[in-house]
Motif scaffolding. Structure first.
Motif, mmCIF file in Angstrom:
data_model
loop_
_atom_site.group_PDB
_atom_site.id
_atom_site.type_symbol
_atom_site.label_atom_id
_atom_site.label_comp_id
_atom_site.label_asym_id
_atom_site.label_seq_id
_atom_site.Cartn_x
_atom_site.Cartn_y
_atom_site.Cartn_z
ATOM 1 N N THR A 148 0.846 -1.181 0.000
ATOM 2 C CA THR A 148 0.000 0.000 0.000
ATOM 3 C C THR A 148 0.883 1.232 0.000
ATOM 4 O O THR A 148 2.027 1.194 0.460
ATOM 5 C CB THR A 148 -0.927 0.028 1.227
ATOM 6 O OG1 THR A 148 -0.127 -0.013 2.417
ATOM 7 C CG2 THR A 148 -1.877 -1.163 1.212
ATOM 8 N N VAL A 149 0.355 2.324 -0.522
ATOM 9 C CA VAL A 149 1.112 3.572 -0.545
ATOM 10 C C VAL A 149 0.474 4.542 0.435
ATOM 11 O O VAL A 149 -0.720 4.454 0.721
ATOM 12 C CB VAL A 149 1.124 4.195 -1.960
ATOM 13 C CG1 VAL A 149 1.808 3.264 -2.941
ATOM 14 C CG2 VAL A 149 -0.289 4.532 -2.432
ATOM 15 N N PRO A 150 1.258 5.477 0.982
ATOM 16 C CA PRO A 150 0.687 6.477 1.894
ATOM 17 C C PRO A 150 -0.422 7.268 1.208
ATOM 18 O O PRO A 150 -0.392 7.468 -0.011
ATOM 19 C CB PRO A 150 1.892 7.369 2.240
ATOM 20 C CG PRO A 150 3.091 6.518 1.958
ATOM 21 C CD PRO A 150 2.701 5.638 0.812
ATOM 22 N N GLU A 151 -1.381 7.733 2.004
ATOM 23 C CA GLU A 151 -2.527 8.428 1.411
ATOM 24 C C GLU A 151 -2.116 9.670 0.637
ATOM 25 O O GLU A 151 -2.699 9.970 -0.409
ATOM 26 C CB GLU A 151 -3.541 8.803 2.496
ATOM 27 C CG GLU A 151 -4.765 9.501 1.916
ATOM 28 C CD GLU A 151 -5.911 9.607 2.884
ATOM 29 O OE1 GLU A 151 -6.546 10.667 2.902
ATOM 30 O OE2 GLU A 151 -6.181 8.639 3.600
ATOM 31 N N ASP A 152 -1.115 10.420 1.122
ATOM 32 C CA ASP A 152 -0.731 11.629 0.389
ATOM 33 C C ASP A 152 -0.144 11.290 -0.973
ATOM 34 O O ASP A 152 -0.361 12.016 -1.955
ATOM 35 C CB ASP A 152 0.246 12.472 1.216
ATOM 36 C CG ASP A 152 1.516 11.731 1.595
ATOM 37 O OD1 ASP A 152 1.522 10.480 1.556
ATOM 38 O OD2 ASP A 152 2.520 12.383 1.939
ATOM 39 N N VAL A 153 0.573 10.174 -1.062
ATOM 40 C CA VAL A 153 1.104 9.729 -2.363
ATOM 41 C C VAL A 153 -0.047 9.314 -3.272
ATOM 42 O O VAL A 153 -0.083 9.663 -4.467
ATOM 43 C CB VAL A 153 2.084 8.553 -2.165
ATOM 44 C CG1 VAL A 153 2.532 7.989 -3.508
ATOM 45 C CG2 VAL A 153 3.290 9.004 -1.345
ATOM 46 N N HIS A 154 -0.994 8.552 -2.716
ATOM 47 C CA HIS A 154 -2.175 8.111 -3.454
ATOM 48 C C HIS A 154 -2.926 9.323 -4.013
ATOM 49 O O HIS A 154 -3.260 9.385 -5.206
ATOM 50 C CB HIS A 154 -3.065 7.315 -2.495
ATOM 51 C CG HIS A 154 -4.188 6.576 -3.147
ATOM 52 N ND1 HIS A 154 -4.635 5.364 -2.699
ATOM 53 C CD2 HIS A 154 -5.002 6.880 -4.198
ATOM 54 C CE1 HIS A 154 -5.645 4.956 -3.443
ATOM 55 N NE2 HIS A 154 -5.884 5.869 -4.353
ATOM 56 N N ARG A 155 -3.172 10.297 -3.153
ATOM 57 C CA ARG A 155 -3.942 11.480 -3.543
ATOM 58 C C ARG A 155 -3.200 12.309 -4.592
ATOM 59 O O ARG A 155 -3.799 12.789 -5.571
ATOM 60 C CB ARG A 155 -4.233 12.326 -2.304
ATOM 61 C CG ARG A 155 -5.134 13.514 -2.558
ATOM 62 C CD ARG A 155 -5.394 14.268 -1.257
ATOM 63 N NE ARG A 155 -6.061 13.419 -0.305
ATOM 64 C CZ ARG A 155 -7.370 13.170 -0.316
ATOM 65 N NH1 ARG A 155 -8.121 13.716 -1.255
ATOM 66 N NH2 ARG A 155 -7.914 12.396 0.594
ATOM 67 N N ASP A 156 -1.888 12.475 -4.418
ATOM 68 C CA ASP A 156 -1.114 13.288 -5.363
ATOM 69 C C ASP A 156 -1.087 12.651 -6.744
ATOM 70 O O ASP A 156 -1.262 13.343 -7.757
ATOM 71 C CB ASP A 156 0.318 13.465 -4.836
ATOM 72 C CG ASP A 156 1.178 14.274 -5.791
ATOM 73 O OD1 ASP A 156 0.881 15.474 -5.984
ATOM 74 O OD2 ASP A 156 2.133 13.714 -6.354
ATOM 75 N N LEU A 157 -0.901 11.338 -6.800
ATOM 76 C CA LEU A 157 -0.875 10.663 -8.093
ATOM 77 C C LEU A 157 -2.237 10.768 -8.786
ATOM 78 O O LEU A 157 -2.315 11.035 -9.992
ATOM 79 C CB LEU A 157 -0.472 9.203 -7.919
ATOM 80 C CG LEU A 157 -0.117 8.436 -9.205
ATOM 81 C CD1 LEU A 157 0.898 7.349 -8.913
ATOM 82 C CD2 LEU A 157 -1.346 7.821 -9.859
ATOM 83 N N LEU A 158 -3.316 10.593 -8.019
ATOM 84 C CA LEU A 158 -4.651 10.709 -8.604
ATOM 85 C C LEU A 158 -4.914 12.119 -9.110
ATOM 86 O O LEU A 158 -5.544 12.298 -10.166
ATOM 87 C CB LEU A 158 -5.724 10.328 -7.585
ATOM 88 C CG LEU A 158 -5.947 8.850 -7.303
ATOM 89 C CD1 LEU A 158 -7.235 8.671 -6.496
ATOM 90 C CD2 LEU A 158 -6.050 8.044 -8.585
ATOM 91 N N ALA A 159 -4.463 13.117 -8.372
ATOM 92 C CA ALA A 159 -4.669 14.503 -8.801
ATOM 93 C C ALA A 159 -3.987 14.762 -10.142
ATOM 94 O O ALA A 159 -4.557 15.421 -11.029
ATOM 95 C CB ALA A 159 -4.148 15.463 -7.730
ATOM 96 N N ARG A 160 -2.781 14.238 -10.299
ATOM 97 C CA ARG A 160 -2.066 14.441 -11.558
ATOM 98 C C ARG A 160 -2.688 13.634 -12.698
ATOM 99 O O ARG A 160 -2.784 14.108 -13.828
ATOM 100 C CB ARG A 160 -0.589 14.086 -11.374
ATOM 101 C CG ARG A 160 0.167 15.104 -10.518
ATOM 102 C CD ARG A 160 1.629 14.790 -10.401
ATOM 103 N NE ARG A 160 1.867 13.651 -9.524
ATOM 104 C CZ ARG A 160 2.824 12.731 -9.732
ATOM 105 N NH1 ARG A 160 3.603 12.823 -10.802
ATOM 106 N NH2 ARG A 160 2.982 11.746 -8.881
#
Length: 296
Positions: A172-184
């Motif tokens: 699993t990846v940290p939520e901030d990494v998850h969110r940043d990748l989805l935003a991009r």
């Protein structure tokens, strides 16, 4: 008016356990209305019961909710088998990502990816797995609930756990990494930039889409970065200037809601490994999106 068998204490006991009962029923059934019906049926049985003989309100109510959920799953078997295309759960969507009220109740065990795997388990396997792995029930309680021996319940949990481990992400990846990748990725999708989208997608990324026969959808799981980037591009191409993406929490994890002409078109959940999206679950059946507000 409260039933004669009820008092403020027994009402308070049920109210305190209501979120837990809903969480169990939703994990079993994947549909909000079905889970709410189970909770209501459990309340009616609790209201009609003699509480003097109940040693643990929690154990009693979890047992009742589990049995009701198993019965409902069995009764829906023919309906699920006749379902058009892939079946995904009704998403629990929190659009205000800064105040995710559902986050406390919705851990990774209720993610769309997890419910996708649980849907492939037999009803009793699903119940045994959830009671043991998610709700930390001991095998004696599971056996009493399912009417089986403890040894049989251990086998049910073992088989279910092996299936879940085989089909869920290893990392699993940290939520901030998850969110940043989805935003991009969302920005690239909104710009219909296929090449940019491909940089965020694993080469063997999978897309599972649920239209339920109500809207056009894919009859098979799509595989491949170029193919899936093309799907997102085609939505923009077919609806120029009408497509809007919003970040949201989908079943407790960062996800995306897509609107076309201000109307909810899909709720999307993602599995991310490393710095790439490896799976996308797109719920498009309008019946399952009815609880998501349209754009203002």
């Amino acid at each position: 008016m409260k039933p004669e068998t009820m008092n403020d204490h027994t009402v308070a006991q049920f109210d305190a356990l209501r979120p837990r009962l809903f969480a169990l029923a939703y994990r079993m059934l994947g549909i909000r209305a079905d889970a709410e019906d189970v909770v209501q049926d459990a309340w009616l049985r609790w209201a009609a019961s003699s509480h003097d003989a109940v040693q643990s309100a929690e154990a009693w109510l979890v047992t009742v909710a589990t049995r009701l959920s198993i019965d409902r799953l069995r009764s829906r078997k023919a309906e699920r088998e006749a379902y058009v295309g892939w079946w995904l759960p009704e998403p629990l969507v929190e659009l205000d990502e800064h105040t995710p009220e559902t986050a406390a109740e919705l851990a990774s065990e209720v993610s769309v990816a997890m419910l996708w795997v649980l849907e492939r388990l037999a009803p009793e396997e699903r119940a045994a797995f959830l009671m043991r792995q998610v709700f930390d029930q001991d095998y004696a309680d599971i056996a009493a609930t399912l009417g089986k021996s403890e040894a049989a319940c251990r086998q049910l949990v073992s088989r279910a756990q092996a299936r879940v481990q085989q089909e869920t992400p290893r990392f699993t990846v940290p939520e901030d990494v998850h969110r940043d990748l989805l935003a991009r990725f969302m920005q690239a999708a909104a710009g219909a930039d296929r090449e940019a989208m491909k940089t965020f997608l694993a080469g063997d990324v999978r897309l599972v889409s649920d239209g339920g026969g109500k809207v056009p959808s894919f009859g098979k799981i799509l595989v491949g970065a170029a193919r899936i980037a093309g799907v997102y591009w085609s939505v923009e191409h077919a609806n120029p200037g009408k497509v809007t993406y919003r970040m949201a929490r989908v079943n407790g994890e960062p996800g995306i809601v897509r609107y076309v002409g201000g109307i909810v078109e899909s709720a999307q959940a993602f599995i991310i490994e490393g710095d790439r999206i490896v799976a996308i679950y797109a719920i498009r059946n309008p019946d399952k999106l009815a609880g998501i507000a349209a754009l203002g």
